[in-house]
Enzyme design. Structure first.
Site, PDB file in Angstrom:
ATOM      1  N   GLY A 292       0.795  -1.214   0.000  1.00 22.86           N
ATOM      2  CA  GLY A 292       0.000   0.000   0.000  1.00 22.86           C
ATOM      3  C   GLY A 292       0.832   1.271   0.000  1.00 22.86           C
ATOM      4  O   GLY A 292       1.966   1.314  -0.486  1.00 22.86           O
ATOM      5  N   SER A 293       0.268   2.330   0.596  1.00 16.98           N
ATOM      6  CA  SER A 293       0.829   3.675   0.492  1.00 16.98           C
ATOM      7  C   SER A 293       2.192   3.850   1.142  1.00 16.98           C
ATOM      8  O   SER A 293       2.817   4.899   0.980  1.00 16.98           O
ATOM      9  CB  SER A 293      -0.143   4.688   1.105  1.00 16.98           C
ATOM     10  OG  SER A 293      -1.373   4.674   0.413  1.00 16.98           O
ATOM     11  N   ALA A 294       2.669   2.867   1.865  1.00 17.85           N
ATOM     12  CA  ALA A 294       3.987   2.970   2.485  1.00 17.85           C
ATOM     13  C   ALA A 294       5.075   3.222   1.459  1.00 17.85           C
ATOM     14  O   ALA A 294       6.122   3.801   1.777  1.00 17.85           O
ATOM     15  CB  ALA A 294       4.300   1.695   3.277  1.00 17.85           C
TER      16      ALA A 294
END
Length: 703
Positions: free
Chosen positions: A374-376
């Site tokens: 994800g957005s990591a």
């Protein structure tokens, strides 16, 4: 004169050679034929493993053992010794196979075995139409179950011992029994060694783990005396002076550092006659146990983090829609040296005996399993945008839902309006990343129109991500590291998924290396579990001198400007410390001033229960990467909770785990610094006797 001297010397040499060859030649020839020198290498205990603070993690536990060395004995002699030994010890017969029983029955009943061969078959044998192997196979095939039942429990015990005798190699000690050897058995055998030629009593060893199952999957396993060298590695080890029945590391750290842990084997020279009988034995070298490994792991921190994982996994499982949640991971490492301080993984499994759920060690999952993060990964996306010219620091992009013809709406978790790169990181804008990817691919977005991009953009982005350690091997000193999964579909929509961490999969260790690269200013450092190699000492509790100190290894430097990296660092700081940051509610008040990036990924379940579904259900993966303090990073962290829940909303175990883990790290550091200060104060007091005397006088006055 010189010529005469040379002639004279050569004449003496030729005369001497003639005497050796002609006069004594036959004697020397007989002596050579009479004896043969055979050098045998005897194994030694393996090296130990310590944590970074000197605590023993893996040790050797001595245990009594009974061995047999074949010094040229024939079958009849070995059976005689086996029968005598069976009278002194109890030997497990579980390993005895049907074929072993048949072989033994033939040995005990040679005449009855011969009667199973017909006259016609004996005639064929005489005519050399059948050989010894054919005849023996016929005998084996015709032995009945009733005849095998004639073997008594005592016979089976003798057979089990003989089986161990026969499986050994000439002049090499073979373990006969090393499990549950009682003191009485050990003593009786020791007293009767004269009537048991080839048998000896000795001390064997086995691996013990001071912290139970903690990290056991990463520490690896060692083959036992029955396994010896694995078949697929036999030629490799034999070429390196190993014996076939040597125990070797067969997985992970034990295998990776086999050359270090194996030790220097004891060398024994056996002088034998032509018939193979040992005339004398001479010890050439005593040998030395394997060298010790000092790991980078901090076991106090490791145990604390594992406890946090267990507690938070249990808490999360009590939340709704978490039927598929069964694991979580945490990696802590020094962003400048690559030293892995903690490599924790927990997995909920069913106990095969009780059927109850148990928490199993799955630290290995940090390098062998991969997930959508994800957005990591958006820090890598922003830096990729900078280096390709798709965006520049402080570029503004309007965040509003995007509609590509024929595909679902793509949007951020909220409409953010006109934002720059820092806000995109702080509030985790998907749309900012989508439009950056479109620019990288040379595309043009128009509402509800098809999107056309250059598919080489996939390679451009992945190549850039690999410089952070995403999608490639991190180089950790463990075998079988996974690189993750790369999506093969190159339609434009998947490029947009790629830049928000919802297409390719990454391991927790890759995420830790990625965030370390950002934390240290752009250097991808190789993670490692071994800190030092030490000389072994006789004292089991002490570390020996340092033989080798493993130095940090920079794999590559980001091909970006330093102020670009600082820009992303500022974005990560705002995520955790500025109002509006996605993690400020959890980390905003922390004294250690962290920076990082949160992540939530829509993914499809591909875990152990997937066979229950015709189509994999959609799940949410939770992630968190960070480091602290933001201005002078000393610890980098990656948290990953796969298949956290089904649906769009659920628990935030990644936040809770990350917060508790960093709190624990800094609390442990503070307590150790306090303890060190107290010790130094005590030493100073001892070194100042006048102060001590004054205090004693004060106490006496008070009394």
């Amino acid at each position: 004169m010189l010529f005469f001297i040379v002639f004279l010397l050569f004449s003496v040499l030729i005369l001497r050679l003639g005497v050796v060859q002609i006069v004594y030649g036959d004697d020397f020839k007989r002596e050579i034929e009479r004896t043969e020198d055979i050098t045998v290498n005897n194994p030694v205990p393996r090296g130990k493993m310590f944590d970074t603070n000197g605590k023993i993690i893996v040790d050797n536990v001595p245990k009594n053992a009974i061995t047999y060395t074949n010094r040229g004995a024939d079958q009849e002699e070995m059976l005689e010794v086996a029968e005598k030994l069976a009278g002194h010890i109890e030997k497990d017969t579980e390993k005895v196979q049907v074929r072993d029983k048949k072989d033994y029955w033939i040995i005990k009943n040679p005449e009855r075995a011969d009667e199973k061969i017909t006259k016609k078959e004996w005639d064929q044998f005489e005519e050399k139409k059948l050989d010894d192997k054919n005849i023996y196979k016929l005998k084996l095939d015709r032995i009945t179950e009733e005849e095998l039942a004639e073997l008594t429990p005592q016979d089976l015990e003798i057979l089990a011992i003989y089986r161990e005798f026969a499986s050994g190699y000439a002049l090499t000690p073979q373990i006969v029994k090393n499990e549950n050897v009682t003191p009485e058995e050990f003593a009786v055998v020791s007293e009767n060694l004269q009537e048991l030629p080839g048998v000896d009593t000795t001390t064997d060893w086995e691996r013990s783990y001071a912290f139970g199952s903690t990290l056991k999957t990463v520490l690896g396993k060692v083959t036992d005396s029955d396994e010896g060298i694995p078949k697929e590695q036999l030629e490799y080890y034999l070429s390196r002076d190993y014996s076939r029945n040597d125990r070797v590391g067969k997985s992970y750290l034990e295998m990776q550092y086999e050359d270090v842990l194996h030790g220097q084997k004891a060398k024994v020279k056996n002088v034998t006659d032509k018939a193979g009988n040992v005339l004398k034995t001479e010890v050439l070298s005593e040998g030395q146990r394997g060298k010790d490994l000092v790991l980078t792991i901090d076991m106090d921190l490791q145990l604390a983090v594992e406890k946090i994982l267990e507690e938070e996994l249990k808490n999360a499982k009590n939340q709704p829609r978490t039927a598929l949640l069964d694991r979580a991971f945490v990696v802590l490492m020094d962003p400048y040296t690559g030293e892995v301080l903690t490599m924790a993984g927990k997995k909920i499994e069913k106990d095969t005996e009780t059927g109850k759920s148990v928490m199993a060690d799955y630290a290995l999952g940090n390098i062998v399993s991969s997930y959508n993060a994800g957005s990591a990964v958006k820090g890598a996306t922003i830096l990729t945008g900078y280096r390709t010219g798709a965006i520049s620091p402080n570029t503004y992009i309007y965040d509003t839902p995007m509609q590509i013809k024929g595909t679902p709406v793509k949007k951020s978790w909220k409409n953010m309006g006109n934002i720059n790169d820092l806000t995109a990181l702080k509030q985790s804008s998907n749309v900012y990343m989508f439009k950056t990817a479109i620019e990288i691919g040379g595309g043009q977005y128009n509402f509800n129109q098809p999107l056309d991009i250059n598919i080489k953009a996939f390679d451009t982005i992945r190549d850039s991500f690999s410089e952070f350690g995403l999608g490639v091997r991190t180089g950790i000193d463990l075998p079988n590291e996974s690189v993750g999964f790369k999506g093969y579909d190159t339609r434009p929509g998947f490029l947009l998924d790629l830049v928000i961490g919802q297409y390719d999969t990454y391991t927790p260790m890759q995420l830790a290396q990625y965030v370390s690269t950002i934390a240290n200013g752009g250097y991808r450092v190789q993670p490692r579990l071994v800190k030092e190699i030490r000389q072994p000492l006789l004292n089991n509790e002490e570390l020996g001198p340092v033989l080798e100190e493993i130095q940090p290894n920079v794999l590559n430097k980001l091909d970006v400007k330093s102020d670009w990296v600082e820009r992303v660092q500022e974005g990560f700081r705002q995520v955790m410390q500025e109002p509006g940051g996605t993690a400020v509610g959890t980390f905003g008040s922390k004294e250690y001033k962290p920076a990082g990036k949160t992540g939530t990924a829509q993914a499809f379940y591909d875990g152990p229960e997937r066979y229950k579904y015709d189509e994999p259900p959609e799940v949410m993966n939770l992630s968190l990467v960070g480091y602290a303090p933001h201005d002078k990073p000393e610890i980098a962290m990656a948290v990953l909770v796969p298949w956290a829940y089904q649906g769009m909303n659920g628990h935030t175990a990644n936040y809770t785990i990350g917060s508790r883990v960093l709190d624990t790290y800094f609390q442990l550091k503070k307590s150790r610094e306090t303890s060190t200060t107290d010790q130094q104060t005590s030493v100073q007091m001892i070194q100042k006797p006048g102060v001590v005397q004054e205090e004693e006088q004060t106490e006496e006055s008070a009394e």
